[in-house]
Design a protein around this motif. Structure first.
Motif, mmCIF file in Angstrom:
data_model
loop_
_atom_site.group_PDB
_atom_site.id
_atom_site.type_symbol
_atom_site.label_atom_id
_atom_site.label_comp_id
_atom_site.label_asym_id
_atom_site.label_seq_id
_atom_site.Cartn_x
_atom_site.Cartn_y
_atom_site.Cartn_z
ATOM 1 N N ASN A 62 3.989 6.350 -5.309
ATOM 2 C CA ASN A 62 3.674 6.636 -6.715
ATOM 3 C C ASN A 62 2.751 7.840 -6.823
ATOM 4 O O ASN A 62 2.931 8.699 -7.697
ATOM 5 C CB ASN A 62 3.045 5.425 -7.398
ATOM 6 C CG ASN A 62 4.030 4.305 -7.598
ATOM 7 O OD1 ASN A 62 5.237 4.520 -7.687
ATOM 8 N ND2 ASN A 62 3.524 3.086 -7.664
ATOM 9 N N ARG A 63 1.760 7.911 -5.940
ATOM 10 C CA ARG A 63 0.846 9.057 -5.963
ATOM 11 C C ARG A 63 1.574 10.351 -5.617
ATOM 12 O O ARG A 63 1.283 11.408 -6.197
ATOM 13 C CB ARG A 63 -0.327 8.811 -5.019
ATOM 14 C CG ARG A 63 -1.234 7.683 -5.512
ATOM 15 C CD ARG A 63 -2.358 7.427 -4.590
ATOM 16 N NE ARG A 63 -3.449 8.333 -4.949
ATOM 17 C CZ ARG A 63 -4.623 8.339 -4.324
ATOM 18 N NH1 ARG A 63 -4.851 7.515 -3.335
ATOM 19 N NH2 ARG A 63 -5.573 9.180 -4.695
ATOM 20 N N ASP B 76 -0.053 8.383 3.511
ATOM 21 C CA ASP B 76 -0.726 7.117 3.241
ATOM 22 C C ASP B 76 -1.931 6.944 4.162
ATOM 23 O O ASP B 76 -3.013 6.565 3.712
ATOM 24 C CB ASP B 76 0.262 5.955 3.412
ATOM 25 C CG ASP B 76 -0.333 4.620 3.055
ATOM 26 O OD1 ASP B 76 -0.607 4.401 1.850
ATOM 27 O OD2 ASP B 76 -0.539 3.786 3.961
ATOM 28 N N GLU C 139 3.751 1.662 -1.358
ATOM 29 C CA GLU C 139 4.289 1.891 -2.706
ATOM 30 C C GLU C 139 3.302 2.687 -3.550
ATOM 31 O O GLU C 139 3.700 3.545 -4.337
ATOM 32 C CB GLU C 139 4.627 0.565 -3.390
ATOM 33 C CG GLU C 139 5.964 -0.006 -2.989
ATOM 34 C CD GLU C 139 7.128 0.965 -3.186
ATOM 35 O OE1 GLU C 139 7.251 1.560 -4.270
ATOM 36 O OE2 GLU C 139 7.909 1.120 -2.241
ATOM 37 N N ASP C 140 2.018 2.405 -3.400
ATOM 38 C CA ASP C 140 0.988 3.153 -4.111
ATOM 39 C C ASP C 140 1.031 4.627 -3.712
ATOM 40 O O ASP C 140 0.934 5.515 -4.553
ATOM 41 C CB ASP C 140 -0.393 2.557 -3.836
ATOM 42 C CG ASP C 140 -1.491 3.259 -4.606
ATOM 43 O OD1 ASP C 140 -1.319 3.467 -5.835
ATOM 44 O OD2 ASP C 140 -2.519 3.615 -3.995
ATOM 45 N N THR C 141 1.209 4.883 -2.441
ATOM 46 C CA THR C 141 1.284 6.262 -1.960
ATOM 47 C C THR C 141 2.521 6.963 -2.501
ATOM 48 O O THR C 141 2.455 8.127 -2.904
ATOM 49 C CB THR C 141 1.274 6.295 -0.421
ATOM 50 O OG1 THR C 141 0.033 5.739 0.024
ATOM 51 C CG2 THR C 141 1.404 7.712 0.106
ATOM 52 N N MET D 68 0.827 -1.200 0.000
ATOM 53 C CA MET D 68 0.000 0.000 0.000
ATOM 54 C C MET D 68 0.869 1.259 0.000
ATOM 55 O O MET D 68 0.543 2.224 -0.642
ATOM 56 C CB MET D 68 -0.926 -0.027 1.213
ATOM 57 C CG MET D 68 -1.958 1.061 1.218
ATOM 58 S SD MET D 68 -3.384 0.803 0.186
ATOM 59 C CE MET D 68 -4.510 0.064 1.314
#
Length: 106
Positions: free
Chosen positions: A7-8, A101, A3-5, A1
Motif C-alpha cells: 500500500n505504501r 519492507d 500488505e502495508d508495504t 506487514m
C-alpha cells in the motif's frame, strides 16, 4: 506487514506521478489526476529513500519496482524492458517489495 508495504509503494507511486520531490525519478512523466496526491511527503520520502537504496544495491530489482508502481506497467511490459520472463519479473517484484519492507520496518 507486507500488505502495508505494498500500500505504501502504491501511494509512493502516486506521489511520484503527482510531482513529489523524488530522489532520482524526475525523468518519469507526471500523470497526476485531477484529485492530486494526499500522501504526506515525509511518508513518501521514506519509501523513496528505500527504493533509491534498492536501486543502488540491486538495479534491476529497483527498475522492476519503479516500472510497476510508478509507471503502472504490467508484468509483460516490464519483462520486455528488462529482458526477462513474466514469472521472473513477478519474483523480482515480490523480492523488491520484501526488501523495501525490511528497510521501512527495521
Amino acid at each position: 506487514m507486507l500488505e502495508d508495504t505494498k500500500n505504501r509503494l502504491q501511494e509512493w507511486g502516486e506521489w511520484v506521478r503527482s510531482g513529489g520531490p523524488s530522489l532520482g525519478y524526475s525523468a518519469v512523466k507526471l500523470a497526476a489526476g485531477s484529485g492530486g496526491c494526499t500522501v504526506p511527503d515525509d511518508e513518501a520520502l521514506a519509501v523513496d529513500r528505500a527504493v533509491a537504496s534498492l536501486k543502488h544495491r540491486e538495479p534491476c530489482m529497483g527498475k522492476v519496482l519503479v516500472n510497476y508502481y510508478v509507471r503502472r506497467w504490467d508484468y509483460s511490459m516490464i519483462g520486455l524492458d528488462v529482458h526477462m520472463s513474466r514469472e521472473k519479473v513477478r519474483v523480482l517484484l515480490r523480492s523488491g517489495e520484501a526488501w523495501v519492507d525490511g528497510r521501512l520496518f527495521l
